[in-house]
Design a protein around this motif. Structure first.
Motif: not given
Length: 804
Positions: A82, A121-122, A124, A137, A139-142
């Protein structure tokens, strides 16, 4: 409407009942539950981790090597790709053995030579739709808030263990477009109390009226407008629990101010809008109709041109919002916003729907205004909003509320008798039974003998007449509990009309002949509307067409059938036969609505019959299609009543087209599509027909008669007639039948010759004539007398000569 049961629990005690049982009770009470889902039900072993250290992967530029504390002793190393991962973050970590949506199982692995003990994890990857993930968030992780507990269950923290019930609401039940509305409904079903929010906040000494003045010019469109002002707002993310509830309801989180307005909309069913006060450019809010040609750039960065049918919120001069639909970009709440104006208003649903439809801009707010909001929640929703802004955005609430207009929203009173309720429902309910149902619905009721005077709260705008109250009694008493009775009186079984029976015969025959049924659009374009028509009239235009290609009601089935054939041929299905039974629409002079006629049409192209073993092929041609129709007419008992006449029609081949008549009435046409039209559609030889179903299927066939098998031999005579090239074989055949009398039983064409042995402009047509008498054996003399009459008739009427 997506309903979170954890959120619903804030207002109604749901203990002692399972999610599925609750869904069943809601459905049986009149609101269909379309789905019951726990988003994170199959996700296991995902915890909150703390990224202690993050550095670039030694062998991969796009990977990071992270040291993560997952609350289980020693930190673990996880390789993460990420772009936004960094030290100090609280993140969702799928441990080895974890299961993620889609059946993904996490294992220990080596990535470019480095060990990875899990996955960061993201959202999604945890099953949340990308359109609902906060933009930072996407385009990356939360990243969890700093106070998130390391090692805690990430699925619980994200509320993914919540049960989401989707309600399929009908337009009249707009009260359930809010959590409070659903709470009232569920409380009535379960006979439990409703716990409502009671906003409490502190007010500053400054007055909101010193900051803003509200004027409403369009009072019919906006009878009531409420404005609250808050200062010293600190823009930031909203609490995680609020973000989770918004995402569960299908709304993407933005920031604490915008999220709170959306949260209140879902809670109260009352849309709110937040303006950046400093970007308004004035101390005035003016609500008016837009000027013709006036423009506004909405929050989606689209410039929209307005008309006088649209309602706008302005700063006194310029529009800052398209009322009830979407705010303007010029007054959007941004990161540097410190003072916010909260709008809560009652807008006319028809006006909002017009703007929403004109701009193809349907929002959560417009959907609620269109169906109707509770007028008595307009001010309450604003009060609840400033309470949350004070709590989660550090806001300072200015004293008093600025109000424009006066909305008289008195509860409706309806009187109904117990006897009518029981008569309509077929029940034997007591007065106490009915009063108890109204009590569960939170309706105030006064009784007087047999009468109930029911005061319906404004949140239930769908209840206006006695029958609405009867429906409420029925659904809460239980539809399954209503007595079941059979109809009284003579009953007869249903059946098909003769027309419907014949239509089924046509469909079955055409499919048996090798044609596939097609269903094409009833809408066509101006260029195609007059192609292949049997009856040409003025086009019937659609008031609000989907597109130019679908703007006019069709007058023929053939054009779209040819499009379907062309579509198949372009995909290598080059031998095909299609038919359609459908309506065409013909404009009638002096009539507002068109006449709707049913037609039968078909199209064939390519190889009609392929005998690959013998190496034989039969290509589709005029006579293949004519044979199919002759078989159909014979099936309907109309074969002897049909006449075929050579014709020249627009869009059809000039030498391979015929009109079809049934007992003298023009039934339709058959023939080859014009070569230019075939080239335009990239087709080889294609043959079509179209018939008027009203003539074909309403024609009465003669009663079927049987003849005994002939006991006496027949006599056959063959003749070859030399005629002019333009003489039609059908005309010759008709003359032969008329002259042959009772003894002539069959006339069949078996040869056509045009060649060097004939004079120029001549052709030879050969007929086989069969004579017999069912009562005796014919003599040569009897046959010769009739045969001579036949020859004399064709010579007299067409100039035909016997070919030597």
């Amino acid at each position: 409407m997506l309903v979170s049961l954890k959120w619903l629990q804030d207002y109604v005690d749901l203990s002692g009942i399972s999610e599925k049982d609750l869904a069943e009770k809601i459905t049986r009470s009149g609101i269909e539950v379309e789905s019951v889902e726990i988003p994170g039900e199959h996700i296991k072993n995902v915890v909150i981790g703390h990224v202690l250290k993050c550095e670039k992967h030694p062998a991969a530029d796009k990977l990071n090597k992270c040291l993560v504390d997952i609350g289980e002793g020693e930190p673990v190393q996880i390789i993460c790709g990420a772009p936004n991962v960094a030290a100090g973050q609280k993140v969702a970590v799928a441990k080895p053995g974890a299961r993620l949506p889609g059946g993904i199982k996490i294992k220990k692995a080596k990535l470019r030579g480095e060990e990875s003990n899990g996955m960061i994890c993201s959202l999604q990857e945890l099953g949340i739709e990308g359109k609902l993930v906060p933009k930072e968030f996407a385009e990356g992780i939360f990243v969890f808030p700093d106070d998130a507990e390391v090692g805690a269950d990430a699925i619980t923290a994200l509320n993914l263990d919540d049960c989401i019930i989707e309600l399929g609401l009908t337009p009249n039940r707009s009260d359930c477009l809010s959590m409070l509305g659903v709470a009232y409904e569920v409380a009535a079903i379960l006979d439990r109390d409703v716990k409502l929010p009671h906003p409490v906040y502190h007010e500053s000494t400054e007055k909101a009226s010193d900051y803003i003045k509200v004027t409403v010019e369009a009072k019919e469109d906006n009878p009531f407008y409420v404005a609250k002002v808050v200062k010293n707002v600190k823009i930031g993310p909203s609490p995680l629990w609020m973000q989770a509830r918004l995402m569960a309801a299908g709304i993407r989180p933005h920031n604490n101010v915008v999220d709170i307005t959306n949260y209140i909309m879902l809670e109260y069913g009352q849309p709110l809008h937040a303006f950046d006060y400093d970007r308004l450019g004035s101390k005035e809010i003016l609500v008016r109709r837009a000027y013709d040609g006036e423009e506004i750039v909405t929050l989606d960065d689209v410039k929209r041109t307005l008309t006088t049918e649209h309602l706008v919120i302005t700063n006194g001069s310029k529009p800052v919002a398209l009322a009830g639909v979407m705010g303007g970009a010029n007054s959007e709440v941004q990161q540097d916003t410190t003072t916010v104006l909260i709008e809560s208003a009652y807008f006319n649903g028809t006006t909002i729907r017009k703007a929403s439809k004109d701009h193809s801009l349907r929002s959560e707010a417009s959907a609620r205004y269109e169906k109707g909001v509770d007028p008595n929640r307009v001010k309450a929703a604003a009060e609840r909003a400033v309470e949350l802004l004070e709590k989660y955005a550090g806001a300072e609430v200015l004293r008093e509320t600025v109000v424009a207009g006066d909305l008289e929203a008195e509860p409706k009173k309806i009187t109904i008798s117990l006897s009518k309720i029981n008569r309509v429902l077929g029940t034997n309910l007591s007065s106490q039974d009915v009063v108890d149902i109204f009590r569960r619905l939170r309706f105030t009721v006064e009784t007087s003998d047999d009468l109930f005077t029911v005061t319906v709260p404004t949140r239930r705008g769908d209840i206006t007449i006695e029958e609405d109250l009867i429906e409420e009694v029925a659904r809460l008493y239980g539809y399954d509990e209503l007595p079941k009775t059979l109809p009284v009186g003579a009953a007869s079984p249903g059946g098909l009309t003769p027309y419907q029976q014949k239509r089924r015969v046509v469909r079955k025959f055409l499919e048996g002949a090798g044609l596939y049924q097609a269903i094409t659009y009833s809408l066509t374009s101006r260029d195609m509307v007059h192609q292949f028509v049997l009856d040409k009239t003025e086009p019937v235009e659609i008031a609000m067409p989907m597109s130019e290609e679908r703007s006019i009601l069709r007058q023929s089935l053939v054009p779209h059938l040819l499009e379907a054939v062309s579509y198949n041929v372009a995909r290598q299905n080059d031998s095909i036969g299609l038919y359609e039974i459908g309506s065409v629409f013909l404009k009638q002079i002096g009539q507002e609505l068109p006449q709707e006629d049913e037609h039968i049409a078909g199209a064939i192209t390519g190889v009609w019959e392929a005998n690959e073993w013998q190496g034989e092929q039969k290509l589709a041609d005029f006579f293949v299609l004519k044979g199919i129709l002759e078989g159909l007419f014979a099936k309907l008992g109309l074969g002897d009543a049909v006449e075929w006449k050579k014709a020249e029609l627009p869009d059809m081949h000039p030498g391979r087209t015929a009109e079809i008549f049934l007992n003298g009435k023009r039934l339709g046409f058959i023939g080859q599509v014009h070569p230019q039209k075939q080239k335009q559609l990239d087709l080889k030889e294609t043959y079509v027909f179209e018939l008027k179903a009203s003539i074909l299927l309403n024609e009465q066939a003669l009663e079927l008669q049987y003849d005994s098998i002939p006991r006496f031999p027949s006599i056959t005579r063959d003749i070859a007639l030399v005629v002019d090239k333009d003489t039609e074989a059908g005309k010759l055949q008709q003359i032969i039948w008329q002259a042959g009398g009772k003894l002539l039983k069959e006339v069949r064409i078996f040869d056509l010759y045009e060649g060097e042995h004939l004079q120029p402009g001549k052709k030879s047509i050969a007929f086989s004539l069969k004579y017999y008498d069912p009562d005796k054996t014919l003599t040569d003399e009897e046959v010769m007398n009739v045969h001579e009459k036949v020859l004399a008739a064709v010579k007299e009427k067409t100039g035909a000569e016997l070919r030597s």
